[in-house]
Design a protein around this motif. Structure first.
Motif: not given
Lengths: 308, 97
Positions: A270-296
């Motif tokens: 799982l930590s390897a999966g997290v590392a791969v995920l971290e290497s493949s996406i960029a950090k979101y703008r702060f006011f885009r974070l509510q979209d992904i948290l509501f998706t969760s």
């Protein structure tokens, strides 16, 4: 007698192993970036270095600034001792869903207070961002584990582990949905991409790092260690609640060793999966974070509606 | 310069802007002999009252409309009131059988 020994081993397991998994994630990210990276035991050396350094403290700091690292670290130790890690023994009132989530929220609360305590504007901005993200993450986190609680008819984490390991493969779709929702909450609470960059040096992009800017020396070591503990706690919740096969059910040495080995393998994956995920996406703008948290949150609701 | 409560509350309100409807009024006072140089800015941050505007007021309009229809029963003509008593008497006689 044996249970006391096993419980002591579980108590020290989370703080001893957590820097290792932080080091593994950093090493995998370094290889993705085409560099060698430091060794996987480097976080241990960093902690050793910080524990041997002097501290500089602001004159305006109050007792909250001095007490917060101890409270945050103590919370991660208590939570690490209460969740099912190697096996499904030690079921207690502490291993309940809401208790765990709100104990961790107590740590976040004191971290946010400590960030504001010295009057530093960067610490204040980190605290306000952290509180906003934590308020929205709480829903996704509780509801994703609540989906499993509906399956197990109990909110006790140990009962959930025992029930989910007995299920057939047929009822696995809602568990996968709930796991994706939990993964988003894991990234948010451990201050990983896309919510926060754990290696940034720019205050504009900091959330967790901004709150601990004023800390130095031993207190900083405690807070960094507590952050690594929290990452390992979320990883072990993710692997033990959603993929619980291999957990030890009794105190026999064979079962315990198998449980430990399976736990280490699952958390490594799982930590390897997290590392791969971290290497493949960029950090979101702060006011885009509510979209992904509501998706969760919505994914957890869908999982619950499939289970009921 | 310290962090104020505005940073905590307005971030969350902006993220939940569909439900909470935050409002902002920004005014600027210009310097005396210029169209562009600003002497003073003032900001008023508020929250629109969702419950009054979208729940209680439509409910009040519905109740008023229904009351306007029901008002016609009280016409002021005594003969109509005697007619109402007669109707109630017939209905009660039917129900008593």
């Amino acid at each position: 007698m044996i249970s006391i020994i096993i419980w002591t081993l579980q108590l020290i397991l989370v703080p001893v192993l957590s820097p290792l998994f932080v080091g593994i994630v950093r090493k995998i990210k370094a290889h993705f970036q085409n560099r060698q990276g430091a060794g996987i035991f480097q976080p241990y050396r960093e902690l050793w270095k910080l524990f041997h350094k002097d501290e500089v403290e602001s004159e305006d700091a109050s007792w909250i600034f001095r007490a917060a690292p101890y409270i945050i670290f103590a919370v991660t130790i208590v939570v690490g001792a209460s969740i099912p890690i190697i096996g499904t023994f030690f079921a207690s009132r502490l291993s309940d869903l809401l208790t765990i989530v709100y104990c961790l929220a107590l740590g976040t609360f004191f971290l946010a207070l400590a960030g504001m305590d010295t009057g530093n504007a960067f610490g204040g901005s980190g605290s306000s961002r952290e509180m906003t993200v934590a308020a929205l993450t709480e829903a996704g986190l509780i509801f994703s584990i609540l989906a499993l609680a509906f399956l197990a008819h109990s909110t006790n984490l140990v009962t959930i582990v025992q029930t989910v390991s007995d299920l057939s493969l047929f009822s696995f779709t809602p568990i996968i949905l709930a796991f994706v929702a939990f993964l988003i909450a894991l990234l948010a609470e451990s201050a990983r991409f896309p919510f926060d960059n754990p290696a940034t040096h720019l205050e504009l992009t900091m959330i967790h790092e901004a709150m601990i800017l004023e800390y130095s020396g031993k207190k900083l070591a405690l807070i960094e260690w507590a952050s690594a503990n929290k990452f390992l706690i979320f990883l072990s919740l993710g692997v033990n609640l959603f993929f619980p096969w291999g957990s030890a059910a009794s105190f026999t040495p064979g079962a315990l060793l198998l449980g430990l080995a399976v736990f280490l393998l699952k958390v490594f994956l799982l930590s390897a999966g997290v590392a791969v995920l971290e290497s493949s996406i960029a950090k979101y703008r702060f006011f885009r974070l509510q979209d992904i948290l509501f998706t969760s949150f919505i994914l957890s609701i869908i999982a619950i509606s499939l289970i009921i | 310069m310290e962090m104020t409560a505005t940073g905590f509350s307005r971030s969350l309100l902006r993220m939940l802007k569909v439900l909470a409807l935050p409002t902002k009024i920004l005014r600027q006072e210009l310097k005396d002999n210029s169209k562009y140089a600003v002497k003073k800015y003032s900001v008023v941050l508020g929250v629109k009252d969702v419950y009054t505007t979208y729940f209680y007021q439509p409910l009040g309009v519905v109740f008023n409309k229904v009351s306007e229809y029901v008002k016609h029963i009280q016409s002021g003509n005594v003969n109509v009131y005697v007619f109402y008593i007669f109707i109630v008497l017939i209905v009660l006689l039917f129900l008593a059988v």
